[in-house]
Write an enzyme that holds these catalytic residues in place. Structure first.
Site, PDB file in Angstrom:
ATOM      1  N   GLU A 112       0.993  -1.305   0.052  1.00 31.95           N
ATOM      2  CA  GLU A 112      -0.083  -0.062   0.238  1.00 31.95           C
ATOM      3  C   GLU A 112       1.013   1.256   0.016  1.00 31.95           C
ATOM      4  OE1 GLU A 112      -3.168  -0.493   2.874  1.00 31.95           O
ATOM      5  OE2 GLU A 112      -2.756  -2.649   2.744  1.00 31.95           O
TER       6      GLU A 112
ATOM      7  N   CYS B 216      -1.600   9.382   3.477  1.00 35.53           N
ATOM      8  CA  CYS B 216      -1.372   8.897   2.203  1.00 35.53           C
ATOM      9  C   CYS B 216      -2.758   9.524   1.469  1.00 35.53           C
ATOM     10  CB  CYS B 216      -1.405   7.579   2.208  1.00 35.53           C
ATOM     11  SG  CYS B 216      -2.852   6.475   3.163  1.00 35.53           S
TER      12      CYS B 216
HETATM   13  P1  NAD Z   1       8.799   4.497   3.672  1.00 40.07           P
HETATM   14  O1  NAD Z   1       8.578   3.820   2.367  1.00 40.07           O
HETATM   15  O2  NAD Z   1       9.921   5.438   3.863  1.00 40.07           O
HETATM   16  O3  NAD Z   1       9.146   3.568   4.795  1.00 40.07           O
HETATM   17  C1  NAD Z   1       8.026   2.612   5.155  1.00 40.07           C
HETATM   18  C2  NAD Z   1       8.570   1.431   5.811  1.00 40.07           C
HETATM   19  O4  NAD Z   1       9.570   0.693   5.079  1.00 40.07           O
HETATM   20  C3  NAD Z   1       9.332   1.742   7.117  1.00 40.07           C
HETATM   21  O5  NAD Z   1       9.306   0.784   8.008  1.00 40.07           O
HETATM   22  C4  NAD Z   1      10.886   1.673   6.497  1.00 40.07           C
HETATM   23  O6  NAD Z   1      11.837   1.523   7.752  1.00 40.07           O
HETATM   24  C5  NAD Z   1      10.839   0.721   5.483  1.00 40.07           C
HETATM   25  N1  NAD Z   1      11.996   0.452   4.542  1.00 40.07           N
HETATM   26  C6  NAD Z   1      12.773   1.481   4.011  1.00 40.07           C
HETATM   27  N2  NAD Z   1      13.664   0.845   3.229  1.00 40.07           N
HETATM   28  C7  NAD Z   1      13.299  -0.446   3.176  1.00 40.07           C
HETATM   29  C8  NAD Z   1      13.926  -1.353   2.163  1.00 40.07           C
HETATM   30  N3  NAD Z   1      14.646  -1.376   1.217  1.00 40.07           N
HETATM   31  N4  NAD Z   1      13.342  -2.637   2.305  1.00 40.07           N
HETATM   32  C9  NAD Z   1      12.135  -2.799   3.384  1.00 40.07           C
HETATM   33  N5  NAD Z   1      11.876  -1.851   4.129  1.00 40.07           N
HETATM   34  C10 NAD Z   1      12.378  -0.621   4.051  1.00 40.07           C
HETATM   35  O7  NAD Z   1       7.268   5.471   4.204  1.00 40.07           O
HETATM   36  P2  NAD Z   1       6.943   6.230   5.354  1.00 40.07           P
HETATM   37  O8  NAD Z   1       7.755   7.886   5.059  1.00 40.07           O
HETATM   38  O9  NAD Z   1       7.390   5.572   6.598  1.00 40.07           O
HETATM   39  O10 NAD Z   1       5.541   6.545   5.339  1.00 40.07           O
HETATM   40  C11 NAD Z   1       5.138   7.392   4.399  1.00 40.07           C
HETATM   41  C12 NAD Z   1       4.410   6.800   2.959  1.00 40.07           C
HETATM   42  O11 NAD Z   1       3.502   5.623   3.373  1.00 40.07           O
HETATM   43  C13 NAD Z   1       3.843   7.881   2.186  1.00 40.07           C
HETATM   44  O12 NAD Z   1       4.261   7.643   0.772  1.00 40.07           O
HETATM   45  C14 NAD Z   1       2.342   7.403   2.195  1.00 40.07           C
HETATM   46  O13 NAD Z   1       1.486   7.957   1.131  1.00 40.07           O
HETATM   47  C15 NAD Z   1       2.388   6.003   2.320  1.00 40.07           C
HETATM   48  N6  NAD Z   1       1.138   5.383   3.199  1.00 40.07           N
HETATM   49  C16 NAD Z   1       0.284   4.679   2.319  1.00 40.07           C
HETATM   50  C17 NAD Z   1      -0.610   4.189   2.971  1.00 40.07           C
HETATM   51  C18 NAD Z   1      -1.546   3.366   2.276  1.00 40.07           C
HETATM   52  O14 NAD Z   1      -2.677   2.793   2.780  1.00 40.07           O
HETATM   53  N7  NAD Z   1      -1.808   3.390   0.958  1.00 40.07           N
HETATM   54  C19 NAD Z   1      -0.979   4.512   4.269  1.00 40.07           C
HETATM   55  C20 NAD Z   1      -0.001   5.287   5.073  1.00 40.07           C
HETATM   56  C21 NAD Z   1       1.087   5.697   4.337  1.00 40.07           C
END
Ligand code: NAD
Length: 515
Positions: A286, A320
């Site tokens: 997501e 998001c």
């Molecule tokens: P992010 O992608 O920076 O991080 C998300 C998670 O991924 C964190 O736990 C991070 O530590 C981990 N991560 C980072 N690099 C990784 C890798 N190489 N492999 C595996 N895991 C890794 O996102 P964020 O800043 O935590 O959240 C914000 C984003 O999330 C925004 O883009 C927002 O739109 C999205 N979001 C989407 C939804 C939805 O339901 N569609 C809901 C909430 C947030």
């Protein structure tokens, strides 16, 4: 029989008694700040030399907790323990699995202010936003418990005269759960419990900026007696540990919520088969959004302004589902813009743990720098009509910011900023407004404010988003009521809090017995 699912009622913070209760919880949480949090693998608490501090984004000098960080050997251990635990956990009765969720929901409900108070400190949520999130976490637990019970009932099949046929939804195996920081309790708990209630075991890598709230949820799972090894808690640097977990041949699925770039990276890596791997990994991702509210020329303009203001600036735009584009029919453009500016200029930006704050800080230094960079880009691409500045430098405060007269192709209209910034775009017609709304790579949420029934029907058909709302805000999806998830680059089209969500964590087995 268990009562029908109902959404948790939000706390009314206009009632001073509720504020007083919240403040007592806040004091309790504040007394625990700075504690150390270990990894938890197979129930064993593991403290490592490498630690990371979680800090309050509203007050950079305040440490929320010190969290041990996993490395590769510990990631390996977590996967191995999850794989071993799966052999027993997959055989537990679905009703028993559901009961862990109901118990956790009951405790969370009883201690809701405590969880919310921690979120005001660790994630910078206001009291209201934190409470809504705790309510959502309770909803996920209650909803997924019931959903598992429903899925474990005999499933309808065409009747055969000579055979008895049954279909079972069985678990997949070890799941890697990677939640974001912006709903550090609800999304983290929803993703984790969806995986475990369906009979899978989990390696949970919490978001790096909000590990303490995840640790508190782990303590709750322990309190309700969830067997050791079902959920293994593995805080650590996303890139390094994340890649290892995703690549691991014993990983059966990855449930990810976060940014588009990381989601695509996970999807790509998960597609590669590693030696010893027996399955095609499933990815539930997501991802981001670039959500628009369209305002028609026949519309309640006060409502439009209220909905844009709430959707754009709630939790400083760090949802998001946040409205980052306001696409307005030219006939009402000036009026709506003026009304939104008027409302947004009255928002109180202050310490979110205090009563009365409308918005707090953004999450960290990186987000702060990125949003300010987009504000500079916005100054080239549009007319700054409100905000653009920063607040109290003890925290990462950024003012509610409005740009007018922005082209739909501009960077600030296309790229996810994830901050309190909204771009206003003028449309010549409703058709053009929908065309602009659909012009990004994303497709998460959207709203239309209109009194024109034919236009709403047109939007129903043509506005390509997973969650489309009419005459209301584009944020605030409720579990069970508004199953949540988007199209295109917003993810893999899953619907959290919906009746088909748990199927993503299962595989269906048909047994046919001829007699
Ligand atoms: P992010 O992608 O920076 O991080 C998300 C998670 O991924 C964190 O736990 C991070 O530590 C981990 N991560 C980072 N690099 C990784 C890798 N190489 N492999 C595996 N895991 C890794 O996102 P964020 O800043 O935590 O959240 C914000 C984003 O999330 C925004 O883009 C927002 O739109 C999205 N979001 C989407 C939804 C939805 O339901 N569609 C809901 C909430 C947030």
């Amino acid at each position: 029989m268990r009562a029908e699912f109902k959404n948790e009622v939000f706390v009314d913070f206009k009632d001073e008694r509720n504020n007083a209760e919240f403040e007592a919880a806040l004091k309790k949480v504040e007394a625990e700040l700075g504690k150390e949090y270990p990894l938890i693998i197979g129930g064993e608490k593991i403290t490592t030399d490498r630690k990371a501090a979680s800090i309050n984004p509203a007050n950079k000098t305040q440490t929320i907790g010190i969290v041990s960080q996993a490395d590769i050997p510990l990631a390996e251990k977590a996967i191995q323990v999850a794989a071993a635990t799966f052999e027993t956990w997959k055989r537990t009765d679905p009703g028993e699995r559901a009961r862990y969720l109901y118990r956790a929901a009951a405790i969370l409900r009883r201690r809701k202010h405590e969880f919310s108070a921690l979120m005001t400190l660790e994630a910078g949520k206001t009291r209201v936003e934190a409470d809504v999130e705790t309510a959502e976490a309770i909803d996920f637990l209650e909803f997924y418990g019931r959903e598992m019970q429903r899925l474990s009932l005999p499933q309808p099949l065409t009747v055969s005269q000579e055979e008895e046929n049954e279909l079972y939804y069985i678990p997949l195996g070890v799941g890697v759960v990677i939640p974001p920081w912006n709903f550090p309790l609800a999304i983290m708990a929803g993703m984790t419990t969806a995986a475990l209630v369906t009979g899978n075991t989990v390696v949970l890598k919490p978001a790096s900026t909000t590990p303490v709230i995840a640790a508190k949820f782990m303590a709750l799972l322990e309190e309700v007696g969830l067997p050791a090894g079902v959920v293994n808690f593995l805080p650590g640097p996303g890139g390094q540990v994340g890649d290892y977990l995703v690549d691991h041949p014993l990983t059966r699925f990855i449930s990810f919520t976060g940014s588009r770039d990381v989601g695509l990276r996970i999807n790509e890596r998960a597609a590669k088969t590693h030696p010893g791997q027996k399955w095609i990994k499933r990815v539930i991702a997501e991802m981001g959004g670039k959500d628009a509210i369209v305002v028609d020329n026949e519309a309640d303009l006060e409502l439009a302004a209220d909905m844009i203001t709430t959707s754009a600036f709630g939790f400083s735009g760090q949802k998001c589902s946040a409205c980052s584009r306001a696409i307005i029919h030219e006939d009402v453009y000036d009026s709506v813009l003026e009304k939104v500016v008027e409302r947004a200029s009255k928002l109180i930006m202050s310490n979110p743990a205090e009563a009365g704050a409308n918005l707090g800080p953004v999450i960290d230094e990186k987000a702060y720098a990125k949003i300010l960079e987009y504000i500079e880009i916005g100054k080239q691409e549009g007319r700054l009509v409100l905000g653009g500045g920063t607040g109290d430098s003890n925290g990462y405060f950024i003012e509610p910011t409005i740009f007018a007269d922005v082209e739909s192709t501009a960077r600030i209209s296309q790229e996810e900023i994830f901050g309190p910034v909204v771009a206003f775009t003028k449309a010549k017609s409703f058709d053009e407004a929908l065309e602009f709304a659909n012009s990004t790579d994303y497709g998460l949420t959207g709203a239309v404010i209109s009194r024109n029934g034919a236009h709403l029907e047109q939007a129903r058909r043509e506005f390509h988003v997973g969650n489309l709302y009419f005459n209301r805000k584009c944020t605030g999806a409720l579990v069970g009521t508004h199953p949540f998830g988007g199209f295109n680059m917003s993810g893999t089209d899953s619907k959290a809090g919906g009746r088909d969500y748990l199927l993503l964590f299962t595989q269906a087995k048909l047994v046919s017995d001829r007699f």
